[in-house]
Design an enzyme around this catalytic site. Structure first.
Site, PDB file in Angstrom:
ATOM      1  N   ASP A 157      25.136  21.226  24.643  1.00 18.56           N
ATOM      2  CA  ASP A 157      25.458  22.331  25.536  1.00 18.56           C
ATOM      3  C   ASP A 157      24.185  23.046  25.978  1.00 18.56           C
ATOM      4  O   ASP A 157      23.163  23.025  25.289  1.00 18.56           O
ATOM      5  CB  ASP A 157      26.347  23.351  24.828  1.00 18.56           C
ATOM      6  CG  ASP A 157      27.744  22.836  24.580  1.00 18.56           C
ATOM      7  OD1 ASP A 157      28.096  21.778  25.115  1.00 18.56           O
ATOM      8  OD2 ASP A 157      28.485  23.510  23.840  1.00 18.56           O
ATOM      9  N   LYS A 158      24.279  23.735  27.080  1.00 16.76           N
ATOM     10  CA  LYS A 158      23.145  24.490  27.604  1.00 16.76           C
ATOM     11  C   LYS A 158      22.583  25.446  26.555  1.00 16.76           C
ATOM     12  O   LYS A 158      21.369  25.577  26.403  1.00 16.76           O
ATOM     13  CB  LYS A 158      23.582  25.265  28.852  1.00 16.76           C
ATOM     14  CG  LYS A 158      22.497  26.105  29.496  1.00 16.76           C
ATOM     15  CD  LYS A 158      23.041  26.812  30.726  1.00 16.76           C
ATOM     16  CE  LYS A 158      21.977  27.676  31.387  1.00 16.76           C
ATOM     17  NZ  LYS A 158      22.514  28.366  32.596  1.00 16.76           N
TER      18      LYS A 158
END
Length: 430
Positions: A234-235
């Site tokens: 994920d970011k």
């Protein structure tokens, strides 16, 4: 119980790594026992090729393309009217809302037999919707001189410590500044056109997506060239990623992910303490019908086609602030988007800093502020207020080297934002 008492003493200016042969010992205990003594990358005498500079190698990887996918359904809108793009998105897993909107604008959607090209068109119960998903539009990924924390590199693979807020690959909302852009520059590859994946929110996934298109055979690879991203984070998630530098390595690593033989260990801070303190959660995960950017743990969802099998093992390493928070180790058996975050929410202990899944700053402060020593209250407020991501870090990554056949394992310490909170909670000693 596993201890990470050395955590506050980590040097956090540059991530280092420890590589060691596989053993039955806990990977985290090995890591925390040895890491403070390691100043540079450690190589075991096991025959791995010497570290070399990356050569300009072309790497072929598969496209993700649901073009031509069709749905023909009668709308059942319990709450009256609903936007056409929202309704279609809720009916198709693995296709982004942006892709649905593109399909509508291209005239590939009909409502009651009439073409509708307005994405905000409202549909109601009884309407018949016909939708054909459009082709993915290619994106251009250009080489960018982005600093990368290279944990390990040889002729075949690259292991990177991804920082927070870096997206793994370009998408419509993140065309530049991604890990792929940085790797293109690092490996002296030209800019390339390629079809983007369907993850257009902040998820590259927590980890590898087990979808079939991610393990397509080399013979069906598209002709575009880009670094061989085998799995994603994920970011907001930090930590270890492996990148393939040739087609053979990509196929070999993809197969390991498909067979779930990759070792992936994460650490997180939770709001509250999981109960029991050690266990296995096996709840299917699918798209949250009420929030497209969020996944949800859905009991029985596999039978209804709403979710996919997902299993995580967890263990509480340490508890803080009288049960207000816990340092938790996670080991993934599957690799669903947002798997740890969704499972933690389902268990009632969302990750600290995870605003999407309920681990809000206000919740964290309500649990911790009055449970730390009075002298530390101001600092805990400041640290939590600055935390702008879920407290989740991919700390260990192990796999079979695609060319030597050796089992290799890498570790890197948590970044400073997570380490500072853990250090304060431990120092407070409540």
């Amino acid at each position: 119980m596993l201890s990470i008492s050395q955590l506050p003493s980590f040097s956090l200016t540059t991530a280092k790594s420890l590589r060691y042969p596989s053993s039955p010992s806990s990977s985290l205990s090995i890591f925390f026992s040895f890491f403070p003594k390691v100043s540079n990358f450690v190589r075991a005498s096991s025959g791995i090729p010497n570290l070399v500079a990356c050569s300009p190698t072309e790497i072929i990887i598969p496209r993700v393309n649901n073009a031509g996918l069709r749905i023909e359904e009668i709308v059942d809108a319990a709450k009256g009217k609903i936007r056409l793009d929202s309704w279609i998105s809720s009916r198709i897993n693995g296709v982004s809302r942006a892709r649905v909107q593109s399909s509508i604008r291209l005239g590939l959607v009909t409502v009651n037999g009439r073409v509708v090209d307005k994405v905000s068109h409202n549909v109601k119960s009884g309407d018949e919707v016909n939708c054909t998903i459009s082709e993915l539009q290619p994106l251009k990924a250009e080489a960018e001189d982005i600093p990368l924390d290279i944990v390990y590199e040889d002729k075949h693979v690259l292991v990177v410590n991804k920082p927070a807020h870096m997206v793994v690959h370009p998408a419509p909302g993140n065309p530049t500044g991604t890990l792929v852009n940085g790797i293109l520059h690092h490996c002296s590859l030209p800019c390339v056109d390629y079809s983007n994946s369907e993850e257009d929110d902040d998820s590259d996934e927590e980890t590898f997506s087990d979808d079939e298109e991610m393990t397509t055979s080399p013979s069906s690879y598209a002709a575009s060239v880009r670094p061989g991203i085998v799995h994603r984070l994920d970011k907001g998630t930090t930590g270890l990623l492996v990148v393939a530098k040739d087609e053979h390595s990509h196929a070999h690593l993809a197969e390991q992910f498909k067979l779930h033989t990759i070792e992936r260990v994460y650490v997180s801070l939770t709001t509250g303490v999981p109960s029991p303190p050690q266990g296995r959660i096996e709840i299917p995960i699918g798209r949250d019908s009420s929030n497209r950017i969020r996944m949800a743990a859905i009991p029985g969802g596999v039978r209804g086609g709403r979710a996919r099998h997902a299993a995580s093992r967890y263990k509480v390493i340490e508890t803080f602030a009288g049960g207000g928070s816990a340092l938790v180790e996670w080991r993934l058996e599957t690799g669903r988007t947002h798997q740890i975050r969704a499972h933690a929410k389902y268990m009632g202990v969302p990750l600290l800093g995870d605003e999407v899944y309920g681990g809000t700053k206000s919740m964290a402060l309500s649990l911790l502020q009055k449970r730390v020593s009075r002298s530390d209250q101001e600092e805990i407020i400041e640290l939590i207020s600055r935390m702008d991501r879920p407290c989740l870090h991919a700390i260990v990554l192990g796999f079979t080297h695609p060319c030597t056949g050796e089992i290799v394992k890498f570790s890197c310490p948590p970044p400073s934002d997570l380490a500072e909170i853990v250090g304060l909670l431990r120092r407070s000693g409540l």
